[in-house]
Design a protein around this motif. Sequence first.
Motif, PDB file in Angstrom:
ATOM      1  N   VAL A  20      -8.153 -42.980  12.874  1.00 52.42           N
ATOM      2  CA  VAL A  20      -8.853 -44.091  12.230  1.00 52.42           C
ATOM      3  C   VAL A  20      -9.705 -44.847  13.243  1.00 52.42           C
ATOM      4  O   VAL A  20     -10.864 -45.183  12.978  1.00 52.42           O
ATOM      5  N   PHE A  21      -9.137 -45.124  14.400  1.00 56.31           N
ATOM      6  CA  PHE A  21      -9.840 -45.859  15.459  1.00 56.31           C
ATOM      7  C   PHE A  21     -11.148 -45.172  15.834  1.00 56.31           C
ATOM      8  O   PHE A  21     -12.208 -45.798  15.886  1.00 56.31           O
ATOM      9  N   VAL A  22     -11.079 -43.883  16.077  1.00 54.63           N
ATOM     10  CA  VAL A  22     -12.278 -43.128  16.474  1.00 54.63           C
ATOM     11  C   VAL A  22     -13.264 -43.054  15.306  1.00 54.63           C
ATOM     12  O   VAL A  22     -14.470 -43.276  15.471  1.00 54.63           O
ATOM     13  N   SER A  23     -12.756 -42.770  14.108  1.00 57.70           N
ATOM     14  CA  SER A  23     -13.620 -42.594  12.938  1.00 57.70           C
ATOM     15  C   SER A  23     -14.418 -43.845  12.609  1.00 57.70           C
ATOM     16  O   SER A  23     -15.594 -43.768  12.229  1.00 57.70           O
ATOM     17  N   VAL A  27     -18.122 -44.465  11.064  1.00 55.78           N
ATOM     18  CA  VAL A  27     -18.228 -44.769   9.636  1.00 55.78           C
ATOM     19  C   VAL A  27     -17.821 -46.223   9.427  1.00 55.78           C
ATOM     20  O   VAL A  27     -16.701 -46.615   9.780  1.00 55.78           O
ATOM     21  N   LYS A  28     -18.705 -47.020   8.849  1.00 55.47           N
ATOM     22  CA  LYS A  28     -18.393 -48.431   8.585  1.00 55.47           C
ATOM     23  C   LYS A  28     -17.657 -48.539   7.258  1.00 55.47           C
ATOM     24  O   LYS A  28     -18.166 -48.102   6.224  1.00 55.47           O
ATOM     25  N   ALA A  29     -16.445 -49.082   7.310  1.00 54.25           N
ATOM     26  CA  ALA A  29     -15.673 -49.281   6.077  1.00 54.25           C
ATOM     27  C   ALA A  29     -16.489 -50.156   5.117  1.00 54.25           C
ATOM     28  O   ALA A  29     -16.949 -51.240   5.475  1.00 54.25           O
ATOM     29  N   ALA A 222      -5.363 -53.002  15.755  1.00 56.14           N
ATOM     30  CA  ALA A 222      -6.477 -52.790  16.688  1.00 56.14           C
ATOM     31  C   ALA A 222      -7.364 -51.642  16.219  1.00 56.14           C
ATOM     32  O   ALA A 222      -8.596 -51.727  16.292  1.00 56.14           O
ATOM     33  N   ALA A 223      -6.739 -50.571  15.726  1.00 50.86           N
ATOM     34  CA  ALA A 223      -7.511 -49.403  15.291  1.00 50.86           C
ATOM     35  C   ALA A 223      -8.443 -49.740  14.142  1.00 50.86           C
ATOM     36  O   ALA A 223      -9.542 -49.181  14.025  1.00 50.86           O
ATOM     37  N   ASN A 224      -8.028 -50.657  13.279  1.00 48.33           N
ATOM     38  CA  ASN A 224      -8.873 -51.080  12.169  1.00 48.33           C
ATOM     39  C   ASN A 224      -9.900 -52.130  12.558  1.00 48.33           C
ATOM     40  O   ASN A 224     -11.065 -52.062  12.152  1.00 48.33           O
ATOM     41  N   LEU A 225      -9.473 -53.121  13.346  1.00 45.27           N
ATOM     42  CA  LEU A 225     -10.305 -54.295  13.564  1.00 45.27           C
ATOM     43  C   LEU A 225     -11.248 -54.190  14.753  1.00 45.27           C
ATOM     44  O   LEU A 225     -12.339 -54.764  14.722  1.00 45.27           O
TER      45      LEU A 225
END
Length: 256
Positions: A20-23, A27-29, A222-225
């Motif tokens: 998720v962190f790398v993606s 790609v912007k959620a 952290a991976a999301n934000l």
Amino acid sequence: MNLETFHLFLWIMSGIALVVFVSLYFVKAGYGIFRTPSWGFSINNKVAWMLMESPVFVVMLVLWACSGVGFALPQFLFFLLFQLHYFQRSFVFPFLLKGKSRMPVAIMAMGIVFNVLNGLMQGGGLFFFSHLAPADMGGSYFLKPHAVAGLLLFFVGMAVNLHSDHVIRHLRKPGDTRHYLPGKGLYRYVTSANYFGELMEWTGFAVLTASPAAWVFVWWTAANLVPRADAIHRRYREEFGDEAVGKRKRIIPFIY
């Protein structure tokens, strides 16, 4: 589920967080300022936030009720702190939102899945596979240096998060749809002060509980934000210019 399976669950969740962190750097959620029609059907933002965040509140409540932990300290206070955050996020925050924004159902569904899994992680780590020794039980736990530091980080992070959300909500007057660069509070130092507060809050929770599951949640946060903070920072520089953004960092003051 036994302890070995639970630890495997934590490792799998940590690995998914890395993906998720790398993606998210590519790609912007598609919610908030990055929502586009390509993300498909959307629903009212208030409803979406409530439906997305409330499952973890319910899962934690059920696991606590079934665990037999009851009101024993320190686990009961851990539970209350976790529920305090998610009560606000599920049943208060959505109704403070202004405007008629919408959230894609796909984003909401991914959030629901994560929140259910996170509830299982945190409930499992705190109630069923606790690392606490008999000597850790009781109110004296909160006199330990790491517990004091964790509580301080948690509440300071919560205050930063709530204040930063307040700043964002009051950037525009009713009917105004323009974008503005926030500049109050910690927004003077970072462009995503609300994310910094949330990251600090869950880091404090992990320090307080010393739970491996809580640290996996910090990694997920952290991976999301962090990638989203980077995307917002870039968007602000494009929209308002380098001079307006200045030396502000993305999410961690003076660092990143």
